[in-house]
Design an enzyme around this catalytic site. Structure first.
Site, PDB file in Angstrom:
ATOM      1  N   GLU A  43       0.865  -1.190   0.000  1.00 16.67           N
ATOM      2  CA  GLU A  43       0.000   0.000   0.000  1.00 16.67           C
ATOM      3  C   GLU A  43       0.899   1.237   0.000  1.00 16.67           C
ATOM      4  O   GLU A  43       1.520   1.564   1.011  1.00 16.67           O
ATOM      5  CB  GLU A  43      -0.898  -0.018   1.247  1.00 16.67           C
ATOM      6  CG  GLU A  43      -1.756   1.211   1.432  1.00 16.67           C
ATOM      7  CD  GLU A  43      -2.382   1.290   2.825  1.00 16.67           C
ATOM      8  OE1 GLU A  43      -2.498   2.417   3.348  1.00 16.67           O
ATOM      9  OE2 GLU A  43      -2.744   0.247   3.390  1.00 16.67           O
ATOM     10  N   THR A  73      -3.799   6.301   2.153  1.00 15.40           N
ATOM     11  CA  THR A  73      -4.016   7.703   2.519  1.00 15.40           C
ATOM     12  C   THR A  73      -4.710   8.455   1.367  1.00 15.40           C
ATOM     13  O   THR A  73      -4.318   9.563   1.005  1.00 15.40           O
ATOM     14  CB  THR A  73      -2.695   8.414   2.934  1.00 15.40           C
ATOM     15  OG1 THR A  73      -1.885   7.498   3.676  1.00 15.40           O
ATOM     16  CG2 THR A  73      -2.973   9.609   3.828  1.00 15.40           C
ATOM     17  N   LYS A 133     -11.018  -1.147   7.047  1.00 15.82           N
ATOM     18  CA  LYS A 133      -9.755  -0.971   7.762  1.00 15.82           C
ATOM     19  C   LYS A 133     -10.085  -0.496   9.178  1.00 15.82           C
ATOM     20  O   LYS A 133     -10.648   0.583   9.350  1.00 15.82           O
ATOM     21  CB  LYS A 133      -8.885   0.065   7.037  1.00 15.82           C
ATOM     22  CG  LYS A 133      -7.571   0.340   7.759  1.00 15.82           C
ATOM     23  CD  LYS A 133      -6.627   1.187   6.928  1.00 15.82           C
ATOM     24  CE  LYS A 133      -6.790   2.660   7.192  1.00 15.82           C
ATOM     25  NZ  LYS A 133      -5.604   3.449   6.817  1.00 15.82           N
TER      26      LYS A 133
END
Length: 217
Positions: A43, A73, A133
């Site tokens: 990621e 992000t 998440k």
């Protein structure tokens, strides 16, 4: 089928490395070091300058079909589109964003929004988020997983923040589908020590294999 294939690869990867870095070069080298250690999930966060270029390089360089490259992000739909155009196969956000969820659905890309409360999780699930998440994981710990799974047994959770080699077994035992690992894995990269990143990645891969052997043994 594309989305189902990516989700299956994410679950098989089990450990998703959260890659940050002061610049493009550091993030690329960190990602390569992690992959060399056997971790299959990457990621690349958009706190990295030109993160989309790092994603594109990794996708172009990748010869292992099991490796899955995504973006982290991702705060808005514009960033999500940039990432997807660069080849990102999954999108991770620190919070839930409905417009990003819609875009990911359109392109058949899994969306993993960060959620802390049952209300947020329920909203994200309604919008088609496949994996939630649990963020920041360090705030709650593994006990949160069973607490969430009581009212939402169908939920797929991936804790990020506070996951380490020491507590990884507890997280998986609690019922998570994968874990996101950042600082505990990639910290040596800031000093340019990419060999150590590879060594730590190998430890995470070994720990995951051990956990799965016990669970399926």
């Amino acid at each position: 089928m594309k989305r189902m294939d990516i989700l299956a690869r994410l679950e098989r990867a089990g450990v998703i490395a959260v890659v940050r870095g002061k610049d493009q070069v550091e993030a690329l080298q960190t990602s390569q070091a992690v992959i060399a250690g056997g971790i299959k999930g990457i990621e690349v966060t958009f706190t990295v300058p030109n993160a989309q270029a790092v994603i594109q390089d990794l996708v172009e360089q990748s010869t292992d079909q099991a490796v899955v490259i995504g973006a982290g992000t991702v705060l808005d739909v514009t960033t999500a589109r940039l990432a997807i155009m660069a080849g990102a196969e999954f999108i991770v956000s620190p919070s839930f964003d409905p417009a990003t969820a819609e875009l990911c659905n359109l392109y058949q890309i899994p969306y993993l929004p960060g959620c802390m409360t049952i209300t947020e999780m329920q909203t994200a699930l309604k919008s088609g988020a496949d994996i939630i998440k649990l963020f920041p994981g360090s705030v709650y710990g593994p006990s949160m997983v069973s607490a969430v799974k009581a009212p939402l047994p169908q939920i797929n959770l991936m804790p990020t923040g506070g996951v380490s080699l020491d507590n990884m077994t507890t997280w998986f035992k609690a019922g998570v589908v994968a874990v996101g690992v950042g600082g505990n894995l990639v910290a040596p990269a800031a000093e340019g020590n990419f060999t150590e990143v590879t060594e730590i990645a190998q430890q995470y891969v070994e720990k995951l294999a051990e956990i799965r052997k016990v669970n399926h043994g």
